[in-house]
Design a protein around this motif. Structure first.
Motif, PDB file in Angstrom:
ATOM      1  N   LYS A  26    -100.587 137.868  33.036  1.00 29.49           N
ATOM      2  CA  LYS A  26    -101.486 137.195  32.906  1.00 29.49           C
ATOM      3  C   LYS A  26    -100.391 136.070  33.421  1.00 29.49           C
ATOM      4  N   ILE A  27     -99.841 135.608  33.400  1.00 30.51           N
ATOM      5  CA  ILE A  27     -98.899 134.564  34.022  1.00 30.51           C
ATOM      6  C   ILE A  27     -99.089 132.574  33.794  1.00 30.51           C
ATOM      7  N   ALA A  28     -98.221 132.499  32.255  1.00 34.14           N
ATOM      8  CA  ALA A  28     -97.850 131.180  31.842  1.00 34.14           C
ATOM      9  C   ALA A  28     -97.416 130.575  32.236  1.00 34.14           C
ATOM     10  N   TYR A  29     -96.492 130.808  32.797  1.00 35.20           N
ATOM     11  CA  TYR A  29     -95.534 129.315  34.102  1.00 35.20           C
ATOM     12  C   TYR A  29     -94.561 129.741  34.740  1.00 35.20           C
ATOM     13  N   ARG A  30     -93.951 128.987  35.277  1.00 30.43           N
ATOM     14  CA  ARG A  30     -93.335 129.833  37.232  1.00 30.43           C
ATOM     15  C   ARG A  30     -91.943 130.047  36.080  1.00 30.43           C
ATOM     16  N   GLY A  31     -91.697 131.446  37.153  1.00 29.27           N
ATOM     17  CA  GLY A  31     -90.972 132.326  36.798  1.00 29.27           C
ATOM     18  C   GLY A  31     -91.234 133.739  35.895  1.00 29.27           C
ATOM     19  N   GLN A  32     -91.870 132.837  34.672  1.00 27.47           N
ATOM     20  CA  GLN A  32     -91.899 134.510  34.379  1.00 27.47           C
ATOM     21  C   GLN A  32     -91.758 135.600  34.765  1.00 27.47           C
ATOM     22  N   PRO A  33     -91.233 136.574  34.481  1.00 27.16           N
ATOM     23  CA  PRO A  33     -90.594 138.680  35.145  1.00 27.16           C
ATOM     24  C   PRO A  33     -91.421 139.020  34.956  1.00 27.16           C
ATOM     25  N   ILE A  34     -91.928 139.209  36.336  1.00 32.01           N
ATOM     26  CA  ILE A  34     -93.053 140.397  36.379  1.00 32.01           C
ATOM     27  C   ILE A  34     -92.684 141.411  37.190  1.00 32.01           C
TER      28      ILE A  34
END
Length: 720
Positions: A93-101
């Motif tokens: 789940k991605i909650a914000y731009r720049g979240q480490p993946i």
């Protein structure tokens, strides 16, 4: 409580710092170390469906790539019959731009960067809200702050003022980047990190990786500027720790500044509506204040705290403070120097200034006449309050009596507009418990270990001042160990409570050591300093351990500290409230054609109780004033509404104050010990140093131009 002021001593770490020998977290080196680089999400909201790593693994030097499958699954349900946890999956789940993946590990930093750039991401993205007024943002009211009956009092006010103010999104930008080095060896995990809360880091990493906290050590000897950014657990720490465990090699990550903008906390964009009413005598009798700020979908940085300082600034007996989160899809905001009061006192002190002008009153005299010795929120007395002394001394040093009252009436021969402004500020003074160990050795060395972190504010120098003034020891072999979970239980150092946590404990250790020496010598007169006395009686060392509590705390607080808990007391203690106060006087000069604003001089006088280290205390205020200038006239983080990221995410485009912007800053202290706050009588300083200074600057701009500007930062175009 010491009766005499402390001496002005040089910083104990200054020599090493100017020589470049001080080791910060990123300076730590180990054999066989791997270098890491995080891979940030390219979307602001949605779900990662795939991550393609083949090309990255072909980069020479890349050793391994960590993805969500390399981390423990969510905790199992507590119920006995609950379903088993799902297996690890690449979906995220991605909650914000720049979240480490993902995290790329390589033999060199260059290979890690190249590998991170070669990774390809696939997402099922979703609509997102990037700013406070975006469609899809959600308003969430929080608890009110109430004293008296503001509605009734406001109805009886003779004169009122009502205005709205706005402060922008801003990022900390310390020179030291976020960095973590993790070492897994002999069944123990050791983390070297720029952290203002190593115990918090220890606990969060242990929980994330399902480790026993007893095998996790965290060290943060020096921090190259923190300002609140490095207080809460950092997102990269557990990633690097897991990488070290999986590879069996030391791993280091230094985040690029552009990534820091997108993953670290920041000062949120906030909006403030202030209404103040006065009676026929000019006394402020009521205030209504609503504040709201941008917030992530799950963040906890409470907007209610915007009221903590304004409600205690003056003798306003009737106060109603309301607040709300505006939840959007960016990472969570958090504590940044003078976290809530920077914005709230800009708004409130601007409104007080507007009210003084509306009443035809001198802004300094108006503030002095609205003094108080009571915290109207609790009804308890303030343990000490010398704001009026700050205002009176500041006005004297500044030459306030020479000021021409009318806005726009002061000009230089070349047409430059001159403005003089004033504003006050206050900040909660809090105190955590502390445990300290003092060891004096016959070989001439002394070691003092306690809770606390050195972010450049000078806590080591303040501790040394207590030890040197209280004990006859050699100063050249004095070691102060802080920011190390192996040396002492560590509380988070933030909120101006670092010195209040360390210094009373150091003072108690001095007294305990004196008693131990007296007991050892049994009345014998032995020549020399303490080291020589120990050598003479053939005692290799003498050691004492002490603990210290904040007012109203008991032994449970020490137990919680040992377990890594957050146990800070204040500013509302059982029988009193403790606040630090400051008054700022500012002169601005505005060029007639370019409208460029200069600040040739500032006078700032603080009431922070007893000043233990005058050298570093003065530095704190000067730094706070410079930052307030930057916040008022330069700094704003630009958000890309299209993609949810930050546009000016580097020091080339994020504009801050420079030397040419700042003139003389004259600093002074009331230096009267607080009789109730703690045994030394000190109160917090680092945060309050900045509070109110931005309002003083904007109030000076109004005095120079007659134009009241209520949105920060003030740009040249606002004065055209």
């Amino acid at each position: 409580m010491t009766a005499a002021p402390f001496k002005d001593r040089a910083r104990v770490d200054a020599y090493d710092k100017v020589r470049g020998t001080t080791q910060y977290a990123a300076d730590i080196q180990f054999p066989r170390m791997l270098y890491a680089m995080t891979v940030p999400s390219h979307v602001a909201k949605g779900r990662m469906t795939a991550i393609v790593t083949d090309a990255a693994m072909q980069v020479p030097g890349v050793v391994r790539i960590l993805t969500p499958t390399d981390f423990p699954p969510p905790p199992e349900p507590t119920g006995e019959d609950g379903p088993p946890p799902p297996p690890p999956t690449l979906e995220m789940k991605i909650a914000y731009r720049g979240q480490p993946i993902a995290l790329v590990l390589a033999e060199t930093l260059e290979a890690a960067v190249q590998g991170a750039e070669a990774i390809r991401q696939r997402f099922a993205d979703a609509p997102f809200s990037s700013v406070i007024d975006s469609e899809g943002s959600e308003r969430e009211p929080v608890e009110d702050w109430v004293a008296g009956n503001s509605e009734q009092a406001m109805a009886g006010a003779v004169t009122t003022i009502e205005a709205s103010y706005e402060s922008p999104t801003q990022h900390h930008n310390p020179i030291e980047l976020l960095t973590t080095t993790a070492v897994w060896a002999d069944g123990r995990l050791t983390i070297y990190e720029c952290s203002q809360g190593v115990n918090v880091t220890k606990g969060s990493v242990a929980a994330a990786l399902r480790l026993d906290p007893a095998i996790v050590d965290v060290k943060s000897a020096y921090i190259g500027g923190g300002f609140g950014q490095k207080g809460l657990p950092q997102r990269q720490t557990a990633l690097v720790a897991q990488a070290a465990i999986l590879t069996g090699r030391p791993v280091k990550l230094v985040l690029p500044r552009g990534q820091i903008f997108h993953v670290a906390t920041y000062r949120p964009n906030s909006r403030h509506k202030v209404q103040i009413g006065v009676d026929a005598t000019g006394k402020m009798i009521a205030a209504n204040y609503h504040a709201e700020h941008e917030q992530s979908r799950t963040g906890f940085f409470s907007p209610a705290e915007y009221h903590e300082s304004p409600i205690r600034m003056y003798g306003i007996e009737n106060y109603r403070g309301t607040a709300a989160n505006i939840r959007i899809d960016r990472q969570a905001p958090g504590y940044m120097r003078a976290p809530h009061p920077q914005a709230s006192c800009f708004a409130f002190e601007s409104a007080v200034d507007e009210l003084a002008y509306k009443l035809g009153r001198d802004p300094v005299a108006f503030r002095i006449e609205n003094d108080t010795q009571i915290d109207h929120k609790t009804g308890n007395p303030l343990s000490s309050r010398f704001l009026n002394e700050c205002l009176i001394e500041g006005a004297r040093r500044f030459g306030w009596e020479k000021r021409s009252d009318a806005p726009g009436s002061m000009k230089a021969a070349d047409g430059t507009q001159i403005g003089w402004g004033v504003a006050a500020g206050c900040y909660p003074s809090m105190m955590p418990p502390a445990i300290a160990t003092l060891r004096i050795n016959a070989n001439g060395s002394t070691r003092f270990a306690t809770s606390g972190h050195e972010m450049g504010q000078g806590i080591r120098t303040a501790i040394a001042a207590i030890l040197i003034e209280g004990l006859d020891i050699s100063t050249d072999k004095l070691e102060v160990v802080i920011g190390d979970t192996t040396a002492a239980p560590q509380h988070m150092t933030a909120g101006s409570w670092g010195t209040a946590g360390a210094i009373p404990g150091a003072a108690k250790a001095v007294e305990r050591m004196r008693a131990a020496v007296a007991e050892l010598l049994e009345g014998r007169q032995v020549a020399g300093n303490l080291h020589q006395q120990l050598a003479s009686v053939r005692r290799p060392f003498l050691q004492v351990e002490v603990s210290e509590l904040g007012p109203g705390q008991n032994a449970d607080a020490i137990a919680a500290l040992r377990q890594g808990g957050f146990v800070v007391a204040g500013p509302e203690y059982p029988e009193f409230t403790t606040m630090s106060y400051i008054a700022h006087f500012v002169e601005v000069r505005i060029e007639p054609r370019t409208r460029r604003i200069r600040m040739p001089r500032v006078v700032s006088i603080a009431d922070c109780g007893r000043v233990v280290s005058p050298r570093t205390a003065g530095s704190q205020i000067r730094g706070g004033v410079v930052w307030a200038f930057s916040a008022a006239l330069r700094e704003a983080t630009e958000i890309d509404r299209r993609f949810g990221g930050y546009l000016n995410n580097d020091l080339a485009d994020y504009v801050v104050a420079v030397n040419a912007d700042i003139g003389e800053i004259d600093v002074g202290f009331v230096d009267k010990p607080d009789p109730l706050a703690n045994s030394v009588g000190l109160k917090g300083l680092g945060e309050v140093a900045m509070v109110g200074a931005s309002a003083a600057i904007t109030n000076a701009v109004f005095h120079a131009t007659g134009k009241r500007l209520r949105e920060l930062p003030i740009r040249i175009e606002h004065l055209l």
